[in-house]
Design a protein around this motif. Structure first.
Motif, short mmCIF file in Angstrom:
data_model
loop_
_atom_site.label_atom_id
_atom_site.label_comp_id
_atom_site.label_asym_id
_atom_site.label_seq_id
_atom_site.Cartn_x
_atom_site.Cartn_y
_atom_site.Cartn_z
N PRO A 103 0.03 4.05 4.46
CA PRO A 103 1.14 3.37 5.16
C PRO A 103 1.31 3.80 6.62
O PRO A 103 1.97 3.09 7.40
CB PRO A 103 2.36 3.75 4.33
CG PRO A 103 1.99 5.05 3.68
CD PRO A 103 0.53 4.94 3.39
N ASN A 138 -7.41 -0.43 -3.06
CA ASN A 138 -6.34 -1.09 -2.33
C ASN A 138 -6.63 -2.58 -2.16
O ASN A 138 -6.47 -3.17 -1.10
CB ASN A 138 -6.10 -0.45 -0.96
CG ASN A 138 -4.66 -0.61 -0.51
OD1 ASN A 138 -3.76 0.09 -0.97
ND2 ASN A 138 -4.42 -1.58 0.36
N THR A 161 -1.01 -1.03 4.37
CA THR A 161 -1.36 -0.76 2.98
C THR A 161 -0.39 0.25 2.36
O THR A 161 0.18 1.09 3.06
CB THR A 161 -2.78 -0.18 2.87
OG1 THR A 161 -2.82 1.10 3.51
CG2 THR A 161 -3.80 -1.09 3.53
N GLN A 162 -0.25 0.16 1.05
CA GLN A 162 0.58 1.13 0.34
C GLN A 162 -0.08 2.49 0.31
O GLN A 162 0.59 3.52 0.32
CB GLN A 162 0.84 0.64 -1.09
CG GLN A 162 1.70 -0.62 -1.17
CD GLN A 162 1.97 -1.04 -2.60
OE1 GLN A 162 1.47 -0.42 -3.54
NE2 GLN A 162 2.75 -2.09 -2.77
#
Length: 332
Positions: free
Chosen positions: A243, A298, A239-240
């Motif tokens: 991370p 997210n 995930t951004q």
């Protein structure tokens, strides 16, 4: 004259034909007028999870934006239970198909009939309106947990078969099935504890009643706030937002899950009403405020129109049957 007098027959016949023609001519405009006046009162959106979880947060925002395009308020009704299937299934069986009662359609609806007998059919008892989003799933532990990494958690399960547990949002839900699939691939035995939804599940973890929770990103504020530790996520990529956290796929467990969901109503809805709902929610999906909430959770946009959503559901229903049979969860 009597009604049987032959001289009156043509008159009576013409009168009946005239009345029938008037009825036929006015029926279609009346139905059209109903669709044109929709919505004329508030709409109920059933969220089949407790208030406060990630799905509730998402759909409340989406509904608030969509209501402005519809010109009527959308009332959220939280109706949890049965792994997210109770609310939508009850709607499908009892609500009128007039567009005033709709529900989130979680992936569990396509799985539950494979695991137990149901009084509803996920493909034939619903009207598919729009596909909206999917989840970021992860396994979290309490901040003071001895499990610092996902490897620690799995190793503990390997050393203590059946003694290591986790909670999920219900039997047959995606957070449950993805962990069962992972446990099978890792060749470990985990004990599953089902809850009604995110809020109850998170409270149990924070209270020390369970060792870990498998859930969508409703845990985000606890992870960011330092009360929980995120050990692994289940998307195709990291995930951004987190991370540094590995995916189950990259750790070699072969599990990827996002569990797409959307909105549906009872079967038999007027196509014009479906279009009105679809268009309002599509505009809401594109709204910056909605995109901001998805970013917080997210989650990614997963747009499908009603026809494509129905097609996807049919394909997924068939595919997940094989998964459930492989996991040994199929109805006997």
């Amino acid at each position: 004259m009597t009604p049987t007098d032959p001289s009156t027959a043509p008159t009576i016949g013409r009168r009946r034909l005239l009345l029938a023609g008037l009825a036929a001519g006015t029926a279609a405009p009346w139905i059209g007028a109903q669709a044109q006046s929709y919505p004329s009162r508030p709409i109920t959106l059933i969220v089949p999870w407790p208030a406060g979880g990630s799905t509730d947060r998402h759909l409340r925002t989406l509904a608030e934006i969509a209501s402005k395009h519809l010109g009527q308020s959308i009332v959220i009704e939280n109706r949890p239970g049965a792994g997210g299937t109770l609310g939508p299934a009850t709607m499908a069986q009892t609500a009128r198909p007039d567009g005033y009662t709709i529900a989130q359609f979680p992936l569990g609806l396509l799985r539950m009939p494979h695991m137990q007998k149901t009084a509803w059919d996920p493909l034939n008892d619903f009207t598919y309106i729009i596909g909206v989003s999917g989840y970021t799933f992860g396994l979290t532990v309490k901040a003071d947990s001895p499990y610092k990494t996902f490897k620690d958690y799995i190793e503990a399960a390997r050393k203590q078969p059946g003694q290591i547990n986790y909670g999920s949002t219900g039997t047959g839900s995606s957070p449950h099935l993805l962990m069962e699939e992972l446990a099978g691939n890792a060749k470990v035995q985990l004990t599953h504890i089902p809850f009604k939804g995110n809020a109850d599940l998170q409270a149990a973890l924070l209270g020390g009643h369970i060792m870990a929770q498998s859930d969508a990103s409703g845990w985000d504020k606890y992870v960011d706030g330092g009360q929980m530790r995120l050990l692994v996520t289940f998307g195709e990529q990291r995930t951004q937002r987190w991370p540094e956290v590995p995916t189950a796929q990259e750790l070699g467990y072969g599990v990827v899950s996002t569990s797409p969901y959307g909105l549906a109503g009872p079967k038999g809805m007027d196509p014009a009403v479906v279009k009105t709902l679809h268009d309002a929610f599509k505009k809401a999906m594109d709204d910056p405020k909605h995109m901001e909430v998805l970013g917080q959770l997210n989650q990614a946009v997963w747009y499908r129109n009603g026809e494509d959503y129905r097609k996807w559901a049919g394909e997924t229903f068939a595919k997940d049957k094989a998964l459930i049979e492989r996991l040994g969860l199929a109805a006997k």
